[in-house]
Motif scaffolding. Structure first.
Motif, short mmCIF file in Angstrom:
data_model
loop_
_atom_site.label_atom_id
_atom_site.label_comp_id
_atom_site.label_asym_id
_atom_site.label_seq_id
_atom_site.Cartn_x
_atom_site.Cartn_y
_atom_site.Cartn_z
N VAL A 1 21.66 -38.56 84.61
CA VAL A 1 20.34 -38.01 84.36
C VAL A 1 19.98 -38.30 82.91
O VAL A 1 20.86 -38.44 82.06
N ARG A 2 18.68 -38.40 82.62
CA ARG A 2 18.22 -38.68 81.26
C ARG A 2 17.44 -37.48 80.73
O ARG A 2 16.57 -36.95 81.42
N ARG B 1 18.60 -30.67 89.92
CA ARG B 1 18.51 -31.14 91.31
C ARG B 1 18.94 -32.61 91.41
O ARG B 1 19.57 -33.01 92.40
N ALA B 2 18.60 -33.41 90.40
CA ALA B 2 18.99 -34.82 90.41
C ALA B 2 20.51 -34.99 90.39
O ALA B 2 21.03 -36.01 90.83
N LEU B 3 21.22 -33.97 89.89
CA LEU B 3 22.68 -34.00 89.88
C LEU B 3 23.28 -33.32 91.10
O LEU B 3 24.50 -33.20 91.20
N GLY B 4 22.41 -32.86 92.01
CA GLY B 4 22.90 -32.27 93.25
C GLY B 4 22.82 -30.77 93.34
O GLY B 4 23.32 -30.19 94.30
N THR C 1 30.68 -26.43 87.28
CA THR C 1 30.86 -26.68 88.71
C THR C 1 32.01 -27.64 89.00
O THR C 1 32.23 -28.01 90.15
N GLY C 2 32.72 -28.06 87.96
CA GLY C 2 33.84 -28.97 88.15
C GLY C 2 33.42 -30.39 88.44
O GLY C 2 34.19 -31.17 89.02
N GLY C 3 32.22 -30.78 88.01
CA GLY C 3 31.70 -32.09 88.33
C GLY C 3 31.91 -33.12 87.25
O GLY C 3 32.63 -32.90 86.27
N SER C 4 31.28 -34.25 87.45
CA SER C 4 31.32 -35.34 86.47
C SER C 4 29.93 -35.96 86.44
O SER C 4 29.31 -36.17 87.48
N ALA C 5 29.45 -36.26 85.24
CA ALA C 5 28.10 -36.81 85.13
C ALA C 5 27.92 -37.48 83.78
O ALA C 5 28.63 -37.21 82.81
N ARG C 6 26.91 -38.32 83.76
CA ARG C 6 26.51 -39.01 82.53
C ARG C 6 25.12 -38.52 82.16
O ARG C 6 24.17 -38.66 82.95
N VAL C 7 25.01 -37.92 80.99
CA VAL C 7 23.73 -37.41 80.49
C VAL C 7 23.25 -38.39 79.42
O VAL C 7 23.83 -38.47 78.33
N GLU C 8 22.20 -39.13 79.73
CA GLU C 8 21.76 -40.22 78.87
C GLU C 8 20.57 -39.82 78.01
O GLU C 8 19.90 -38.82 78.25
N LEU D 1 22.97 -29.34 80.30
CA LEU D 1 23.33 -30.07 81.52
C LEU D 1 24.83 -30.33 81.59
O LEU D 1 25.45 -30.21 82.65
N ALA D 2 25.44 -30.65 80.45
CA ALA D 2 26.88 -30.88 80.44
C ALA D 2 27.64 -29.62 80.79
O ALA D 2 28.64 -29.66 81.53
N CYS D 3 27.18 -28.46 80.30
CA CYS D 3 27.83 -27.19 80.64
C CYS D 3 27.68 -26.88 82.12
O CYS D 3 28.60 -26.35 82.75
#
Length: 424
Positions: free
Chosen positions: A13-14, A413-416, A247-254, A240-242
Motif C-alpha cells: 500500500v502507498r 482494506r487494501a491489505l485485507g 495481525t501477524g501479517g507482512s506488508a510493504r508500506v511505500e 499501517l505497519a502497527c
C-alpha cells in the motif's frame, strides 16, 4: 464504521502526503511571495481547509486538473482587507497563517486554534517570536491579533525554551516575509521542519542547520521556478505497519522516507517483529519471533526521537505483545485522557501512572465494542485494536480521523482488513 478481526494483513500500500509536513509547506509557499508549485497534497480535511484559508488570505490557489494532488499558490499584488477567518478555529495549524496574513494585510486576526482536543498547547511562545520581530500582539477570549512592525530589526536572534515545532515554523516564516536574517536557538528539528528549511533553500534562501541552531537569511532571488514535494506521511506509514504487525501479517508500506519511520522500525524489531526501513518504504516481514522485551515509548521533541503521534498506534500494538510496556507523552497532556477510556471499552487494562504516563502488560484479549474517535490518533489506534478484538467493533467519529488521513480505512482494506463503512 464496523471493523471485524481478520488476520493476517498482507500486501502493499502507498501512503498519502503528510498532513504535518503539508501544512507548514503550504504556509511557506504563501509567505515566499512567489509562485510555488506544491506536489503531493493529501486530501485530508485539515489540509483542504488550509488551502481555503490561504485563498481567503489574499492568495490565488489553483489546482491543475491534470495533476491531482498538486496546487499552485500565487501571490496577488497589493494589500487586502483583513479577512474574517472564523473557520480557522477548526484546525490547530491555523497559526501557520500569521506570516502570510502579515504579508498581505499587515495584520493577522485569527481565532484561537482548534484541532484535536489533546491538552493545552498555548500560543505564548509564538507571541514571543513575533515580538522579537517588533510585532505587536493583542488577545481576547475569541482569538488573537498580530500587527506587523513598520520596520523591524534586520537580524533577529531567538532562543526557544523547548523545541516547539509551531514556534520554530513561526520564526522561520516571519523571517521569510520580512527578508530578515534569523538565528534560532533550540529549534525543532523534526523531519517536517527540516523539510521546510530544505524547501526554502531550494527557493534561494541561505539555510544552515546545526544540532542546536538554525540560521536563515535571504539569498539569491534568481530562483524563478519553485517546486516543492510533500513527503509521504510517516505517521500513516507507522500506523499501517502497527496494524500489519498486530495481525501477524507482512506488508510493504511505500511512499515514506525510511529515516522518518526509523523509531517505529526500532520498536517493532525490539518486540521481535522483523521490519526494515528502506529509502522509500517501510517493510514488515511477517516472521515474528516475539522477544517479551518491554517497550519504552517516550515521545520527545529531540532530533531523531519518537514523534508523539507514533505513540497511540504503538500502544494499540503493544496490547497484543508479551511484556510490560511503558508509554509517555508529556507533549500532548490530554491525549491519554482521550485514548485510554476508548481502549478500555474494548477490554484493555492500562494502568495510569500519571496524566501523561501509563503502563500495560500484554498480551491482552480484547472484545469488540462501540468506541469513538475523539481525535485523529485515537481513531487510528482504535482501528488497530479493533483488528485484533473478538467480534465486531463499531468506530464512530470518523470526521476526526479524516482530518489527518484522507482514507485510512481504504488502505487497511487494501491489505485485507474487514472494514465496512456504515451509511445512514
Amino acid at each position: 464504521m464496523t471493523v471485524s478481526p481478520r488476520s493476517p494483513l498482507t500486501g502493499a500500500v502507498r501512503v498519502d502526503g503528510s498532513k504535518n509536513a503539508a501544512l507548514p509547506l503550504l504556509a511557506a509557499a504563501a509567505a515566499l511571495g512567489r509562485t510555488v508549485h506544491v506536489h503531493g497534497i493529501p486530501a485530508s480535511a485539515d489540509v483542504q481547509l488550509m488551502l481555503a484559508l490561504i485563498q481567503r488570505s489574499g492568495y490565488r490557489v489553483a489546482q491543475p486538473v491534470v495533476e491531482p494532488g498538486s496546487v499552485l499558490i500565487v501571490p496577488r499584488p497589493g494589500r487586502i482587507a483583513v479577512p474574517v477567518l472564523a473557520e480557522a478555529t477548526k484546525i490547530r495549524a491555523s497559526y501557520y497563517l500569521v506570516p502570510a496574513l502579515l504579508a498581505t494585510c499587515g495584520t493577522a486576526n485569527l481565532p484561537w486554534p482548534g484541532g484535536c482536543s489533546i491538552g493545552d498547547r498555548g500560543m505564548d511562545m509564538h507571541f514571543r517570536v513575533y515580538e522579537a520581530f517588533g510585532d505587536t500582539i493583542a488577545t481576547d477570549e475569541d482569538g488573537y491579533r498580530v500587527t506587523a512592525a513598520g520596520t523591524g530589526p534586520h537580524k533577529v536572534a531567538i532562543g526557544l525554551p523547548f523545541r516547539s515545532r509551531g514556534a520554530s515554523v513561526a520564526a522561520i516564516l516571519r523571517a521569510v516575509i520580512g527578508r530578515h536574517r534569523l538565528l534560532l536557538a533550540n529549534p525543532n528539528l523534526s523531519p517536517e521542519v527540516v523539510g521546510l528549511l530544505t524547501a526554502l533553500g531550494d527557493a534561494g534562501w541561505v539555510v544552515r542547520i546545526e544540532d542546536d541552531t538554525v540560521a536563515v537569511e535571504p539569498g539569491s532571488t534568481r530562483v524563478t521556478t519553485v517546486s516543492w514535494e510533500v513527503p509521504g506521511d510517516k505517521i500513516e506509514a507507522g500506523t499501517l505497519a502497527c496494524a500489519v504487525a498486530a495481525t501477524g501479517g507482512s506488508a510493504r508500506v511505500e511512499g515514506v522516507r525510511g529515516a522518518d519511520v526509523a523509531p517505529v522500525v526500532d520498536a517493532l524489531n525490539l518486540l521481535g517483529i522483523a521490519a526494515t526501513a528502506e529509502d522509500h518504504a517501510l517493510v514488515v516481514h511477517g516472521d515474528a519471533r516475539l522477544t517479551h522485551h518491554p517497550l519504552r515509548v517516550l515521545a520527545t521533541l529531540d532530533p531523531g526521537g519518537l514523534d508523539a503521534d507514533f505513540e497511540p498506534p504503538l500502544m494499540a500494538l503493544a496490547l497484543g505483545m508479551p511484556g510490560t510496556h511503558l508509554f509517555a507523552d508529556d507533549i500532548n497532556p490530554g491525549r491519554h485522557g482521550n485514548l485510554l477510556p476508548q481502549l478500555a471499552r474494548l477490554g484493555a487494562e492500562i494502568q495510569e501512572i500519571s496524566s501523561t504516563r501509563c503502563r500495560l502488560t500484554g498480551p491482552q484479549r480484547l472484545s469488540g465494542a462501540a468506541v469513538h474517535a475523539t481525535d485523529i490518533r485515537t481513531g487510528a489506534a482504535l482501528l488497530i485494536a479493533a483488528l485484533t478484538a473478538r467480534g465486531a467493533t463499531t468506530v464512530t467519529g470518523l470526521d476526526q480521523l479524516r482530518r489527518g488521513h484522507a482514507d485510512l480505512p481504504a488502505k487497511l482494506r487494501a491489505l485485507g482488513a474487514d472494514v465496512t463503512e456504515v451509511t445512514r
